[in-house]
Design a protein around this motif. Structure first.
Motif, PDB file in Angstrom:
ATOM      1  N   LYS A  55      31.100  45.190  56.135  1.00  0.00           N
ATOM      2  CA  LYS A  55      29.814  45.179  55.430  1.00  0.00           C
ATOM      3  C   LYS A  55      28.653  45.018  56.410  1.00  0.00           C
ATOM      4  O   LYS A  55      27.518  45.362  56.106  1.00  0.00           O
ATOM      5  N   GLU A  56      28.952  44.468  57.603  1.00  0.00           N
ATOM      6  CA  GLU A  56      27.910  44.323  58.634  1.00  0.00           C
ATOM      7  C   GLU A  56      27.745  45.596  59.458  1.00  0.00           C
ATOM      8  O   GLU A  56      26.833  45.686  60.280  1.00  0.00           O
ATOM      9  N   THR A  58      27.458  48.834  58.282  1.00  0.00           N
ATOM     10  CA  THR A  58      26.864  49.993  57.607  1.00  0.00           C
ATOM     11  C   THR A  58      25.517  50.305  58.248  1.00  0.00           C
ATOM     12  O   THR A  58      24.927  49.467  58.944  1.00  0.00           O
ATOM     13  N   SER A  59      25.007  51.498  58.005  1.00  0.00           N
ATOM     14  CA  SER A  59      23.739  51.915  58.621  1.00  0.00           C
ATOM     15  C   SER A  59      22.557  51.071  58.137  1.00  0.00           C
ATOM     16  O   SER A  59      21.495  51.054  58.755  1.00  0.00           O
ATOM     17  N   ALA A  60      22.757  50.329  57.030  1.00  0.00           N
ATOM     18  CA  ALA A  60      21.681  49.449  56.530  1.00  0.00           C
ATOM     19  C   ALA A  60      21.304  48.396  57.574  1.00  0.00           C
ATOM     20  O   ALA A  60      20.143  47.993  57.677  1.00  0.00           O
ATOM     21  N   GLN A  61      22.286  47.943  58.369  1.00  0.00           N
ATOM     22  CA  GLN A  61      22.005  46.936  59.402  1.00  0.00           C
ATOM     23  C   GLN A  61      21.376  47.561  60.648  1.00  0.00           C
ATOM     24  O   GLN A  61      20.604  46.916  61.338  1.00  0.00           O
ATOM     25  N   GLY A  62      21.745  48.772  60.949  1.00  0.00           N
ATOM     26  CA  GLY A  62      21.121  49.475  62.065  1.00  0.00           C
ATOM     27  C   GLY A  62      21.794  49.263  63.409  1.00  0.00           C
ATOM     28  O   GLY A  62      22.580  48.334  63.603  1.00  0.00           O
ATOM     29  N   TYR A  65      21.582  45.813  65.417  1.00  0.00           N
ATOM     30  CA  TYR A  65      22.467  44.770  64.884  1.00  0.00           C
ATOM     31  C   TYR A  65      23.911  45.053  65.283  1.00  0.00           C
ATOM     32  O   TYR A  65      24.643  44.147  65.699  1.00  0.00           O
ATOM     33  N   HIS A  66      24.310  46.311  65.170  1.00  0.00           N
ATOM     34  CA  HIS A  66      25.681  46.680  65.542  1.00  0.00           C
ATOM     35  C   HIS A  66      25.939  46.390  67.016  1.00  0.00           C
ATOM     36  O   HIS A  66      27.016  45.887  67.380  1.00  0.00           O
TER      37      HIS A  66
END
Length: 252
Positions: A55-56, A58-62, A65-66
């Protein structure tokens, strides 16, 4: 002796960024204290660790963050091998992806016979490239590649045969066997163990001749330690050594 227990069984002890940061802090706390001799990493629940929290990722975090997630994970895995005390994994259940990487990164790893190990990232579109760094250094290349390409789990006994584990025992004996090894470590001189652990990690990445040169120097350094001389004297005098646990030279 320090016990670190992954304790989020509802999330399969996923190595979220917060879990990784907590793990890093737990490993580093008083790591230079002469009272700390060994660290044991275990987990609550049927899953030792399922790896990163998807869940961390996904592209929502960017991307930033990754990047932080994988940078922190690499820090933790290398820290385990760089700290001056042995780190033992005690696995009772499933260890997948970065969870399997964590096992491979530990100095010693014991598992119950019901445990399984896998790098299944390829099946969800995220190849286990960072777990492969630790696993590829622990098991033969073709075994690692089969694990990485297929994601198929291997049993504890297969993991033992291939070198991912030190020992496999029945579940009811796992704790006792792990503590027995930890107690043996605690009975040795801390600076001697620290010197030896660092030397082992260093020489494993060197060619044969360079490895012998660096390991020979370490043997001489070891003999210069107060505890090195105490151990030899105790053997000659047929008595138990009395370790100082201090990094102290008795001769140059």
């Amino acid at each position: 002796m320090r016990r670190i227990i992954l304790n989020n069984p509802r999330k399969r002890n996923a190595l979220s960024l917060s879990m990784l940061e907590s793990l890093r802090e737990d490993i580093l706390t008083d790591v230079d204290s002469p009272d700390l001799r060994v660290i044991i990493i275990s987990a609550e629940g049927p899953v030792f660790s399922s790896g990163h929290d998807l869940k961390e990722l996904t592209s929502a975090q960017g991307r930033e963050y990754h990047t932080r997630v994988f940078h922190t994970c690499a820090q933790v895995m290398t820290l385990i091998q760089d700290v001056p005390v042995p780190v033992i994994a005690m696995v009772n259940g499933v260890a997948t992806a970065a969870g399997c990487q964590l096992v491979a990164s530990c100095d010693v790893a014991l598992a119950s016979d019901k445990s399984t190990f896998a790098t299944p990232g390829v099946n969800v579109g995220l190849f286990c490239s960072t777990p492969a760094v630790a696993i590829g250094r622990a098991v033969p290349r073709k075994v690692a590649m089969e694990m990485l390409f297929t994601g198929t789990p291997i049993s504890a006994h297969e993991a033992l045969v291939h070198g991912l584990l030190s020992k496999v025992v029945p579940e009811e004996r796992l704790e006792a066997e792990t503590l027995a090894i930890a107690q043996r470590v605690c009975g040795a001189s801390r600076p001697v163990v620290a010197l030896g652990k660092a030397a082992f990690q260093r020489q494993m990445s060197q060619g044969r001749d360079a490895a012998y040169a660096s390991a020979s120097k370490v043997m001489v350094d070891n003999l210069a330690l107060r505890d090195g001389q105490e151990g030899i004297r105790a053997f000659i005098e047929k008595r138990k050594p009395v370790w100082s646990h201090r990094v102290e030279n008795v001769h140059d």
